[in-house]
Motif scaffolding. Structure first.
Motif, mmCIF file in Angstrom:
data_model
loop_
_atom_site.group_PDB
_atom_site.id
_atom_site.type_symbol
_atom_site.label_atom_id
_atom_site.label_comp_id
_atom_site.label_asym_id
_atom_site.label_seq_id
_atom_site.Cartn_x
_atom_site.Cartn_y
_atom_site.Cartn_z
ATOM 1 N N TYR A 51 0.853 -1.190 0.000
ATOM 2 C CA TYR A 51 0.000 0.000 0.000
ATOM 3 C C TYR A 51 0.890 1.242 0.000
ATOM 4 O O TYR A 51 1.860 1.318 0.754
ATOM 5 C CB TYR A 51 -0.905 0.022 1.228
ATOM 6 N N VAL A 64 -1.672 8.754 -11.871
ATOM 7 C CA VAL A 64 -0.842 7.639 -11.404
ATOM 8 C C VAL A 64 -0.352 6.862 -12.618
ATOM 9 O O VAL A 64 -1.143 6.511 -13.501
ATOM 10 C CB VAL A 64 -1.630 6.715 -10.461
ATOM 11 N N CYS A 75 -2.737 -2.342 -9.902
ATOM 12 C CA CYS A 75 -2.610 -1.113 -9.115
ATOM 13 C C CYS A 75 -4.001 -0.524 -8.947
ATOM 14 O O CYS A 75 -4.640 -0.140 -9.932
ATOM 15 C CB CYS A 75 -1.674 -0.120 -9.804
ATOM 16 N N TYR A 76 -4.481 -0.468 -7.700
ATOM 17 C CA TYR A 76 -5.818 0.031 -7.392
ATOM 18 C C TYR A 76 -5.699 1.338 -6.611
ATOM 19 O O TYR A 76 -4.827 1.479 -5.755
ATOM 20 C CB TYR A 76 -6.600 -0.975 -6.540
ATOM 21 N N LEU A 77 -6.611 2.289 -6.898
ATOM 22 C CA LEU A 77 -6.708 3.510 -6.106
ATOM 23 C C LEU A 77 -7.884 3.369 -5.152
ATOM 24 O O LEU A 77 -9.023 3.128 -5.578
ATOM 25 C CB LEU A 77 -6.910 4.734 -7.004
ATOM 26 N N ASN A 88 -8.599 1.340 -11.355
ATOM 27 C CA ASN A 88 -7.476 0.415 -11.251
ATOM 28 C C ASN A 88 -6.809 0.213 -12.596
ATOM 29 O O ASN A 88 -7.366 0.563 -13.647
ATOM 30 C CB ASN A 88 -7.934 -0.929 -10.679
ATOM 31 N N LEU A 114 -2.748 3.640 -2.742
ATOM 32 C CA LEU A 114 -2.571 2.796 -3.916
ATOM 33 C C LEU A 114 -2.300 1.374 -3.430
ATOM 34 O O LEU A 114 -1.413 1.151 -2.598
ATOM 35 C CB LEU A 114 -1.396 3.285 -4.766
ATOM 36 N N ALA A 133 3.213 9.113 -8.855
ATOM 37 C CA ALA A 133 1.972 9.899 -8.803
ATOM 38 C C ALA A 133 2.295 11.378 -8.953
ATOM 39 O O ALA A 133 3.349 11.848 -8.523
ATOM 40 C CB ALA A 133 1.242 9.656 -7.487
#
Length: 446
Positions: A51, A64, A75-77, A88, A114, A133
């Motif tokens: 994370y 990002v 990769c997830y926000l 993502n 993230l 980012a």
């Protein structure tokens, strides 16, 4: 001792099972990431998760970029509580052929995370990657909250507000009041925002009008009775670019009712200028800009301030049109007469005949030649009207040993009237003493 150890292992195993059942990954690690567009290298073990926490100080757009060196990089926000997923990326690459993806999203001020891990069709893999980012502030000045009629932001006449729709906030309300009936104009310009919906509501929360548009700038105008009104802006329900910045302004608007010119018809000498505009009514009109045009610029041109310049001999119509949408106009008919005539030759030809020549001008209708025994051309005189191309004339034989004065002017015939240019300079010639001679002449003797 063995029983205590067995009990401790059993308790730990139960906790791990419970954590797994709750969906929390025991191989998670948390890091900080800046928003200065700098790469951070990272990797996860099989079933591991990293994370990356970042904070933005104000509303704006976060971008990002995620580059995966392994199969199934993810990769997830997420929000700071790891509850809401915004968007993502899924990138499958290798060390020799990395796969890169990017997303941009409009967010409110606050902390976000993230989540990076390896997953390919449900199979958890170790992952190797890098991520960065960046952040661009929206610089919006709307007052939050303004998400309903009750919290609508007051907006003064003529004040420009910069609003912002984010992934968490897609509706803004504004409120204004007018003390008397007036034409109200609102102007919305899209910044980074895509399509949006606009509506106006009265104090009874009845919709007055609405529209939805992709236009870069859209103006809405309507006459409204005295009272309080609400402007509602909301992001469109589907499609791309549903978040971003916009500007909004409303103003009470007074139209131009009349344009007064100094003259409705004007005669100008070629080369001269004249300012036509006298006034615009009413004085309280919001937009007093005038568009000036000439239907014959070779005769008369007009500048943006209404100054007319006579370019060539002839006629033209000058039009002044209000640019506020009122369709108010005023016109002036321009007639450009010849410039002052110039005599280039004036001399005796046969002792008592005099030859006069003038400099030609384009588009004249004719030329008037005149002679007199008086310097001020009072009393007896003789005129000869020649065609436009007759730029010279010769007198009949004049009296012996007398002084004569000569002048000329050109004219234009238009609309049943004759418009003369200025007289030339006066030329003086003294005749000789010979007897009368015969020969060609243009006008009679005096």
């Amino acid at each position: 001792m063995k029983q205590r150890l067995l009990k401790w292992v059993t308790t730990l195993s139960s906790c791990i099972v419970l954590l797994l059942l709750c969906g929390i990954n025991v191989h998670a690690a948390e890091y900080s990431i800046s928003t200065n567009d700098s790469w951070i290298e990272g990797s996860t073990e099989e079933k591991g998760v990293n994370y990356y926490v970042f904070t933005i100080p104000s509303a704006g757009r976060v971008t990002v970029t995620f580059q995966s060196y392994t199969l199934g990089g993810r990769c997830y926000l997420l929000d700071k509580d790891l509850v809401k997923e915004y968007t993502n990326l899924a990138q499958s690459g290798s060390v020799t052929s990395p796969s890169t993806g990017k997303f941009s999203i409009d967010l409110e001020a606050g902390a976000y995370s993230l989540k990076v891990f390896g997953d390919h069709y449900g199979n958890k893999y170790a992952s190797s990657y890098r991520v960065k980012a960046s952040f661009v502030p929206a610089h919006n000045n709307e007052k939050e909250p303004n998400n309903d009629f009750e919290t609508a932001m007051p907006l003064a006449n003529g004040t420009l507000v910069k609003g912002f729709f984010s992934a968490d906030d897609g509706i803004d309300f504004y409120r204004f009041s007018i003390g008397e009936g007036a034409n109200i104009r609102t102007t919305v310009s899209r910044g980074t925002l895509g399509k949006y919906d606009f509506s106006v509501w009265d104090s009874d929360l009845m919709e007055v009008d609405s529209y939805g548009t992709y236009e870069q700038t859209r103006t809405w105008e309507k006459y409204l009775a005295p009272g309080t009104y609400y402007i509602k802006l909301s992001k469109f329900s589907y499609g791309d670019n549903r978040t971003g910045t916009y500007t909004l302004k409303w103003e009470g608007f007074t139209y131009v009712k009349s344009i007064q010119l100094k003259k409705s018809t004007l005669v100008l000498e070629k080369g001269k200028s004249y300012s036509l505009l006298q006034s615009i009514s009413p004085a309280s009109a919001n937009n007093k800009n005038i568009q000036w045009t000439s239907d014959n610029t070779s005769v008369a041109r007009v500048d943006s301030h209404g100054k007319v310049t006579a370019n060539g001999i002839g006629a033209a119509t000058i039009k002044a049109a209000a640019m506020d949408g009122s369709e108010v106009e005023a016109t002036c008919q321009i007639v450009v007469k010849p410039a002052k005539t110039k005599i280039t030759k004036c001399k005796r030809t046969r002792d008592r005949n005099v030859y006069v020549k003038v400099k030609a001008q384009k588009n004249v209708s004719g030329i008037q030649y005149q002679m007199s025994r008086s310097r001020n051309f009072k009393g007896k005189k003789s005129s000869y009207y020649a065609g436009a191309t007759e730029t010279s004339a010769t007198t009949a034989a004049l009296k012996k040993n007398k002084t004569y004065y000569f002048r000329a002017r050109m004219y234009i015939d238009y609309g049943g009237k004759r418009y003369y240019g200025a007289w030339s300079q006066t030329k003086k010639v003294k005749t000789g003493k010979r007897t009368m001679l015969t020969g060609y002449y243009s006008w009679r003797s005096i």
